[in-house]
Motif scaffolding. Structure first.
Motif, PDB file in Angstrom:
ATOM      1  N   GLN A  63     -22.685  47.629  -9.570  1.00 21.23           N
ATOM      2  CA  GLN A  63     -22.298  46.622 -10.552  1.00 21.23           C
ATOM      3  C   GLN A  63     -22.331  45.255  -9.889  1.00 21.23           C
ATOM      4  O   GLN A  63     -21.885  45.114  -8.746  1.00 21.23           O
ATOM      5  N   ASP A  64     -22.864  44.264 -10.606  1.00 21.76           N
ATOM      6  CA  ASP A  64     -22.856  42.894 -10.094  1.00 21.76           C
ATOM      7  C   ASP A  64     -21.610  42.201 -10.607  1.00 21.76           C
ATOM      8  O   ASP A  64     -21.315  42.219 -11.800  1.00 21.76           O
ATOM      9  N   ARG A  69     -22.927  42.349  -5.312  1.00 18.75           N
ATOM     10  CA  ARG A  69     -23.092  43.747  -5.718  1.00 18.75           C
ATOM     11  C   ARG A  69     -21.939  44.552  -5.156  1.00 18.75           C
ATOM     12  O   ARG A  69     -21.634  44.486  -3.966  1.00 18.75           O
TER      13      ARG A  69
END
Length: 83
Positions: A63-64, A69
């Motif tokens: 997930q960013d 990240r």
């Protein structure tokens, strides 16, 4: 009787360390978790590849967040949202 055990891979060790830590993981944190491992030292790029591989295999979720990240441990929930 002797028992043959397979050596633990870097990915397996990293996944176990992430699960034990229980927190979202960045590359930096993953490097820290690997510092105590019996495996040979690794560079940042190798750690990134291991994290991407674990995410590709569905063992972590990438997930960013804020331009960074992070990797999360997937949770298993039922239809009602309860574990």
């Amino acid at each position: 009787m002797s028992t043959v055990t397979e050596p633990m891979t870097r990915r397996a060790y990293l996944l176990a360390a992430i699960q034990a830590d229980g927190q979202p993981v960045t590359t930096c944190r993953a490097e820290q978790l690997l510092d105590g491992s019996p495996l040979t030292p690794t560079g940042r790029n190798t750690v990134r590849k291991a994290l991407r591989g674990l995410a590709r295999d569905g063992l972590l979720i990438a997930q960013d967040l804020g331009g960074r990240r992070i990797y999360l441990i997937p949770t298993t929930t039922g239809e009602d949202g309860l574990a």
